[in-house]
Enzyme design. Structure first.
Site, PDB file in Angstrom:
ATOM      1  N   GLU A 273       0.813  -1.218   0.000  1.00 11.40           N
ATOM      2  CA  GLU A 273       0.000   0.000   0.000  1.00 11.40           C
ATOM      3  C   GLU A 273       0.851   1.274   0.000  1.00 11.40           C
ATOM      4  O   GLU A 273       0.503   2.253  -0.651  1.00 11.40           O
ATOM      5  CB  GLU A 273      -0.897  -0.025   1.239  1.00 11.40           C
ATOM      6  CG  GLU A 273      -1.980   1.010   1.274  1.00 11.40           C
ATOM      7  CD  GLU A 273      -2.891   0.790   2.474  1.00 11.40           C
ATOM      8  OE1 GLU A 273      -3.170   1.783   3.163  1.00 11.40           O
ATOM      9  OE2 GLU A 273      -3.316  -0.357   2.728  1.00 11.40           O
ATOM     10  N   ASP A 274       1.974   1.260   0.711  1.00  4.72           N
ATOM     11  CA  ASP A 274       2.716   2.499   0.952  1.00  4.72           C
ATOM     12  C   ASP A 274       4.139   2.537   0.402  1.00  4.72           C
ATOM     13  O   ASP A 274       4.857   3.517   0.633  1.00  4.72           O
ATOM     14  CB  ASP A 274       2.787   2.773   2.468  1.00  4.72           C
ATOM     15  CG  ASP A 274       1.416   3.079   3.058  1.00  4.72           C
ATOM     16  OD1 ASP A 274       0.519   3.514   2.315  1.00  4.72           O
ATOM     17  OD2 ASP A 274       1.241   2.868   4.265  1.00  4.72           O
TER      18      ASP A 274
END
Length: 190
Positions: free
Chosen positions: A60-61
């Site tokens: 996600e990051d």
């Protein structure tokens, strides 16, 4: 093998998150997945879910891919991380959150524990930071405080929906207690 994977996951996550900091207190981001993993470890959760906790924000990051996770840590860890990875950040905040709330209703039990541990750490951080910074801290978030309360209430309902009494893990009780504290309002006024 599991211990080696755990050590590799710590190093891998630390490298992937090395330039990231938490929104409010600016501590190194890696502290968050590490605390989530330790919370699961303290509750004797399976090693693969602990490893997934260390890696839960990597896709996600960071530039991490699911293929890379599967190659390095196996299909189960990759699948666990996939369950908790939000939609792309280009999707509006509320739509991403609604998608997660709905998806979390049907995830495996171990993933519900990972979600609970993640939200426990986030809630504790928000409560702590709100005590220090007051209302000003909410300028660091996409969703308002009210929207955050809504989101955490819905996540809690989603992961505990249809659980039998004997499935209520201590992490769910801890999540519930922190959520109640968070719902009380501006904790800097207490």
């Amino acid at each position: 093998m599991i211990r080696n994977n755990l050590m590799r996951a710590i190093t891998y996550a630390a490298n992937k998150h090395r330039d990231q900091v938490r929104k409010v207190d600016k501590t190194p981001f890696i502290a968050h997945p590490y605390r989530v993993a330790m919370l699961l470890q303290e509750h004797d959760c399976d090693a693969e879910i602990v490893i997934a906790a260390l890696l839960h924000d990597t896709v996600e990051d960071t530039d991490c891919t699911f293929e890379e996770l599967e190659h390095l840590f196996g299909e189960d860890v990759k699948t666990y991380v996939d369950y908790v990875t939000e939609l792309d950040k280009h999707v509006p905040w509320k739509e991403r959150k609604e998608h997660s709330i709905e998806a979390f209703k049907s995830v495996p039990y171990d993933v519900k524990l990972l979600i609970a541990a993640d939200k426990i750490d986030n809630l504790q951080s928000m409560i702590d930071q709100e005590m220090v910074h007051g209302e000003a801290m909410w300028h660091n978030f996409v969703g308002s405080r009210e929207e955050q309360v809504w989101y955490y209430q819905e996540i809690f309902s989603s992961i505990t929906e249809n659980l039998s009494d004997d499935e209520w893990h201590p992490l769910f009780y801890l999540f519930q207690a922190l959520l109640e504290k968070f719902q009380e309002g501006d904790v800097s006024q207490h």
